[in-house]
Design a protein around this motif. Structure first.
Motif, mmCIF file in Angstrom:
data_model
loop_
_atom_site.group_PDB
_atom_site.id
_atom_site.type_symbol
_atom_site.label_atom_id
_atom_site.label_comp_id
_atom_site.label_asym_id
_atom_site.label_seq_id
_atom_site.Cartn_x
_atom_site.Cartn_y
_atom_site.Cartn_z
ATOM 1 N N PHE A 8 49.625 52.216 4.105
ATOM 2 C CA PHE A 8 50.723 52.883 3.155
ATOM 3 C C PHE A 8 51.966 52.223 3.213
ATOM 4 O O PHE A 8 52.520 51.507 4.200
ATOM 5 C CB PHE A 8 51.098 54.233 4.167
ATOM 6 N N THR A 9 52.645 52.047 2.194
ATOM 7 C CA THR A 9 53.834 51.853 1.779
ATOM 8 C C THR A 9 54.541 52.667 1.086
ATOM 9 O O THR A 9 54.136 53.670 0.409
ATOM 10 C CB THR A 9 53.851 50.481 1.253
ATOM 11 N N SER A 10 55.902 52.716 1.271
ATOM 12 C CA SER A 10 56.913 53.694 0.583
ATOM 13 C C SER A 10 57.018 53.621 -0.976
ATOM 14 O O SER A 10 57.183 52.325 -1.499
ATOM 15 C CB SER A 10 58.236 53.795 1.389
ATOM 16 N N TRP A 33 52.421 48.080 10.532
ATOM 17 C CA TRP A 33 53.290 47.600 9.411
ATOM 18 C C TRP A 33 52.238 46.385 8.987
ATOM 19 O O TRP A 33 51.603 45.900 9.764
ATOM 20 C CB TRP A 33 54.525 47.172 9.500
ATOM 21 N N VAL A 34 52.145 46.192 7.795
ATOM 22 C CA VAL A 34 51.118 44.997 7.085
ATOM 23 C C VAL A 34 51.329 43.782 7.961
ATOM 24 O O VAL A 34 50.043 43.185 8.337
ATOM 25 C CB VAL A 34 51.352 45.115 5.722
ATOM 26 N N THR A 35 52.253 43.274 8.404
ATOM 27 C CA THR A 35 52.370 41.934 8.987
ATOM 28 C C THR A 35 51.625 42.104 10.376
ATOM 29 O O THR A 35 51.185 41.132 10.551
ATOM 30 C CB THR A 35 53.940 41.627 9.160
ATOM 31 N N SER A 51 59.690 33.539 9.403
ATOM 32 C CA SER A 51 60.426 35.114 9.441
ATOM 33 C C SER A 51 59.938 35.582 7.922
ATOM 34 O O SER A 51 59.632 35.006 7.028
ATOM 35 C CB SER A 51 62.004 34.776 9.343
ATOM 36 N N VAL A 52 60.076 36.610 8.023
ATOM 37 C CA VAL A 52 59.508 37.579 6.937
ATOM 38 C C VAL A 52 60.100 39.098 6.765
ATOM 39 O O VAL A 52 60.618 39.451 7.705
ATOM 40 C CB VAL A 52 57.923 37.699 6.769
ATOM 41 N N GLY A 53 60.044 39.450 5.768
ATOM 42 C CA GLY A 53 60.373 41.282 5.773
ATOM 43 C C GLY A 53 61.665 41.368 5.048
ATOM 44 O O GLY A 53 61.698 42.698 4.426
ATOM 45 N N GLU A 54 62.648 40.675 5.087
ATOM 46 C CA GLU A 54 63.892 40.893 4.272
ATOM 47 C C GLU A 54 64.662 39.448 4.287
ATOM 48 O O GLU A 54 64.296 38.391 4.829
ATOM 49 C CB GLU A 54 64.758 41.738 5.338
ATOM 50 N N PRO A 55 65.704 39.552 3.617
ATOM 51 C CA PRO A 55 66.418 38.126 3.415
ATOM 52 C C PRO A 55 66.650 37.591 4.731
ATOM 53 O O PRO A 55 67.364 38.411 5.642
ATOM 54 C CB PRO A 55 67.681 38.527 2.544
ATOM 55 N N LEU A 56 66.316 36.316 4.776
ATOM 56 C CA LEU A 56 66.846 35.570 6.011
ATOM 57 C C LEU A 56 67.896 34.708 5.791
ATOM 58 O O LEU A 56 68.123 33.910 4.795
ATOM 59 C CB LEU A 56 65.648 34.462 6.203
ATOM 60 N N ASN A 67 59.278 33.279 4.771
ATOM 61 C CA ASN A 67 58.409 33.561 3.611
ATOM 62 C C ASN A 67 58.259 34.950 3.140
ATOM 63 O O ASN A 67 58.917 35.888 3.570
ATOM 64 C CB ASN A 67 56.960 32.900 4.224
ATOM 65 N N TRP A 68 57.837 35.150 2.064
ATOM 66 C CA TRP A 68 57.779 36.299 1.192
ATOM 67 C C TRP A 68 56.405 36.728 0.910
ATOM 68 O O TRP A 68 55.344 36.094 0.636
ATOM 69 C CB TRP A 68 58.369 36.118 -0.088
ATOM 70 N N TRP A 69 56.166 38.397 1.156
ATOM 71 C CA TRP A 69 54.970 38.790 0.577
ATOM 72 C C TRP A 69 55.245 40.253 0.926
ATOM 73 O O TRP A 69 56.175 40.614 1.359
ATOM 74 C CB TRP A 69 53.787 38.386 1.383
ATOM 75 N N THR A 72 53.164 44.458 1.205
ATOM 76 C CA THR A 72 52.022 45.203 1.450
ATOM 77 C C THR A 72 50.898 45.238 0.321
ATOM 78 O O THR A 72 49.773 44.721 0.783
ATOM 79 C CB THR A 72 52.379 46.832 1.514
ATOM 80 N N GLU A 73 51.099 45.185 -0.622
ATOM 81 C CA GLU A 73 50.333 45.074 -2.048
ATOM 82 C C GLU A 73 49.564 43.685 -1.991
ATOM 83 O O GLU A 73 48.711 43.390 -2.326
ATOM 84 C CB GLU A 73 50.966 45.327 -3.016
ATOM 85 N N THR A 74 50.268 42.650 -1.426
ATOM 86 C CA THR A 74 49.694 41.218 -1.731
ATOM 87 C C THR A 74 48.743 40.740 -0.402
ATOM 88 O O THR A 74 48.043 39.964 -0.609
ATOM 89 C CB THR A 74 50.912 40.073 -1.579
ATOM 90 N N TRP A 76 64.226 32.440 -4.914
ATOM 91 C CA TRP A 76 65.414 33.018 -3.987
ATOM 92 C C TRP A 76 65.415 34.506 -4.328
ATOM 93 O O TRP A 76 65.362 35.089 -5.583
ATOM 94 C CB TRP A 76 66.724 32.564 -4.607
ATOM 95 N N PHE A 77 65.317 35.349 -3.117
ATOM 96 C CA PHE A 77 65.289 36.854 -3.197
ATOM 97 C C PHE A 77 66.646 37.244 -3.608
ATOM 98 O O PHE A 77 67.627 36.813 -3.341
ATOM 99 C CB PHE A 77 64.947 37.310 -1.905
ATOM 100 N N VAL A 78 66.560 38.424 -4.885
ATOM 101 C CA VAL A 78 67.851 38.735 -5.056
ATOM 102 C C VAL A 78 68.061 40.342 -4.530
ATOM 103 O O VAL A 78 69.163 40.812 -4.170
ATOM 104 C CB VAL A 78 68.067 38.780 -6.870
ATOM 105 N N GLY A 79 66.965 41.094 -4.651
ATOM 106 C CA GLY A 79 67.092 42.552 -4.272
ATOM 107 C C GLY A 79 65.800 43.201 -4.837
ATOM 108 O O GLY A 79 64.850 42.439 -5.440
ATOM 109 N N ARG A 80 65.676 44.546 -4.434
ATOM 110 C CA ARG A 80 64.752 45.258 -5.114
ATOM 111 C C ARG A 80 64.836 45.887 -6.468
ATOM 112 O O ARG A 80 66.205 45.954 -6.857
ATOM 113 C CB ARG A 80 64.499 46.529 -4.079
ATOM 114 N N ALA A 81 64.176 46.048 -7.260
ATOM 115 C CA ALA A 81 64.326 46.557 -8.709
ATOM 116 C C ALA A 81 64.255 48.056 -8.592
ATOM 117 O O ALA A 81 64.693 48.761 -9.412
ATOM 118 C CB ALA A 81 63.471 45.961 -9.702
#
Ligand code: AMP
Length: 571
Positions: free
Chosen positions: A206-208, A251-253, A324-329, A348-350, A352-354, A448-453
């Protein structure tokens, strides 16, 4: 030597068929089952006596479970399920701390071709109820304490939940409660995994969402190809590695990398039952000879508070790669890694859906601090823009912000949101899967991560949907309206903050604020409940009457308010 030395050459020569050929598959061409790849194929070969799970109890107990033992235990659990009439595609939920039974249950469930759905034990009764109910849970594995506290109050509203297996109790037949130890002792340690199609559903995470209640992302057994491939190229697992992923399997990780990927590589996987404690973590890294470590920015920032000197009291010479994963480092964390641990931290980035890592800083590659890295071999990532006519086009120019998108078709891509085909369809457009993240790509292909849409909140690395929090606050008799945002926080990334308008007859004040925080905590659990509440006479709404969280956030942070043309007059 790292598995991935030459990024361009590995990408050019990559094929999923070649990765599949590195796996064994079920005997007699009976398909592909995650648990067979993770456990049985090692148990039946030269790695049978190798430690698979090195479990560290919160009370300092230690339990080492070999691959052969894990095979027998997960076989027993699969037989327990079978005897209870739980079959293929039935959902088995687990609500437990990081105890060995949780890991055995995950693998046994996969062997039985049932669907494993882990739940975070720090959730309160309300999020747990939502997930058990929306996930059609047929069986729940939990402890007596968690059951009494978090499930029992809402059990009557879960007609599909047939069995509850308690990890630490005697059977109580009158409440439909069964003892896991009793059942396990009576079950056979032999189990033949039935034919498993790579497209059979294996996991439900499950993810929000921004609107509505949590979404159940469905993953299939074929996802194992990505778990294995990222274990090889990102984690860089080698046979003598000792791996520690600090994430909880809720959590998926904590499932993809806390259970599946390391076991698929036949290495020793450390599991710590206790919560974060910087000194304890240093001790574990040193005493367990951890060589590959996977953690999250919030934990690293907590570590950074401890300073550098205390870390040097521990022999961390076995550490080889940090991830590290899950939020901007933040770039400072990468630099801190070098100073304190002698190694940089690879982001690294990913999501739940991936199902698995999609973009990474690979061990043999130059790290660009602040960047999530480059796409995995076999993964096509792009920055796309939505045109006014609704279509989607990739942005070729570097350093332009847009929506982060992936070309669908990788093996661990989610196959649906349970009972929500429309929401699933909306994630795809113009031949792309739209991740919901905003990012940019530089001229060398680093993302480069910018934010959530959207309005989703990331707090301590965990996704929180504002709607879930707002709905709970609205259940309090004093609350007329609630709007929830993520407020930037230097330690935990974002803090859950609520704005509340009261019903007539209720006055704002510290007592009511504390009461509301307590009310939300009791229902949602501390991981989800708001930490701050502000009272407002009115919340800004658009003309359709929807609360404008974006505006609440801009006002809270003193940022430009943006386009206000849709704002309802009264606010
Ligand atoms: P979850 O589905 O709970 O794993 O959360 C996935 C989301 O976490 C992503 O869509 C991103 O918004 C965020 N996320 C994951 N990894 C990173 C990262 N390395 N940098 C920034 N944000 C990340």
């Amino acid at each position: 030597m790292p598995h991935l030395l030459d990024y361009a050459a590995t990408c050019a020569g990559f094929s999923w068929d070649a990765i599949r050929a590195e796996l064994q598959g079920l005997p007699d061409n009976r398909g592909l089952n995650i648990a067979h790849e993770a456990v049985d194929r090692h148990a039946d070969g030269p790695l049978g006596d190798r430690v698979a799970l090195q479990w560290l109890g919160a009370d300092d107990a230690v339990r080492a479970i070999t691959y052969a033992e894990l095979k027998a235990l997960s076989n027993r659990f699969a037989n327990v399920l079978r005897e209870l009439g739980i079959g293929a595609a039935d959902t088995v939920c687990a609500l437990a701390g990081r105890i060995p039974e949780l890991y055995v249950a995950a693998l046994g469930t996969l062997k039985n071709r049932s669907v494993f759905c882990p739940l975070f034990s720090a959730f309160g009764p309300e999020p747990i109820f939502q997930r058990l109910s929306r996930g059609d849970a047929k069986l729940l594995l939990t402890s007596e304490r968690l059951y009494r506290l978090k499930v029992h109050p809402l059990r009557d509203k879960l007609p599909k939940l047939e069995h509850v297996l308690l990890t630490d109790a005697e059977s109580h037949p009158e409440g439909g409660l069964l003892s896991l130890p009793e059942r396990m002792a009576a079950a056979s340690a032999d189990f033949v995994i039935p034919p498993t199609d790579p497209e059979d559903v294996a996991l439900l995470h499950f993810t929000s969402g921004t609107t509505g209640m949590p979404k159940g992302a469905l993953h299939v057994h074929g996802a194992a190809l990505v778990h294995y491939m990222t274990g090889k190229y990102v984690m860089d697992f080698h046979p003598d590695d000792v791996f520690w992923c600090t994430a909880d399997p809720g959590w998926v990780t904590g499932t993809s990398y806390g259970i599946i990927a390391p076991l698929m590589h036949g290495i020793r996987n450390v599991v710590d039952e206790a919560d974060f404690d910087a000194v304890r973590w240093c001790r574990i890294l040193a005493e367990q000879h951890v060589s590959v470590w996977y953690t999250a920015p919030t934990a690293i920032r907590r570590f950074m508070r401890m300073g550098i000197e205390p870390v040097h009291d521990y022999d961390l010479s076995r550490l080889r790669v940090l991830h590290s994963v899950g939020e901007p480092l933040n770039p400072e964390a990468v630099v801190w890694g070098v100073k304190a641990l002698g190694l940089p931290i690879h982001d690294n980035w990913w999501q739940t859906e991936t199902g698995g890592i999609m973009i990474a800083n690979f061990p043999a590659m130059e790290i660009r601090p602040g960047s999530m890295g480059r796409p995995l071999p076999g993964i096509e990532a792009a920055i796309v823009r939505r045109r006014n006519d609704g279509s989607v086009e990739p942005i070729e120019a570097p350093d332009v912000q847009g929506d982060l998108a992936l070309r669908p078709g990788w093996p661990s891509m989610f196959r649906g949101y349970l009972h929500d085909e429309e929401r699933y369809r909306k994630c795809f457009d113009g031949g792309w899967y739209l991740t919901g993240d905003l990012a940019r790509r530089d001229a060398d292909g680093y993302f480069w991560f910018v934010g959530r849409a959207d309005d989703i909140i990331k707090t301590s690395g965990h996704m929180v949907g504002p709607f879930e929090v707002e709905s709970t606050l609205m259940e309090h008799p004093a609350v007329a309206e609630a709007g929830v945002i993520g407020k930037p926080d230097p330690l935990i990334g974002e803090m859950v903050k609520a704005f509340v308008a009261l019903k007539p007859g209720f006055a704002p004040g510290d007592d009511l604020r504390l009461e509301l925080i307590g009310f939300a905590r009791k229902k949602l659990g501390s991981a989800v409940a708001p930490k701050e509440i502000d009272f407002k006479p009115d919340l800004p709404k658009n003309k359709a009457g929807k609360i404008m969280r974006r505006l609440l956030k801009a006002r809270e942070l003193g940022l430009p308010e943006g386009d206000l043309s849709t704002l309802e007059d009264s606010a």
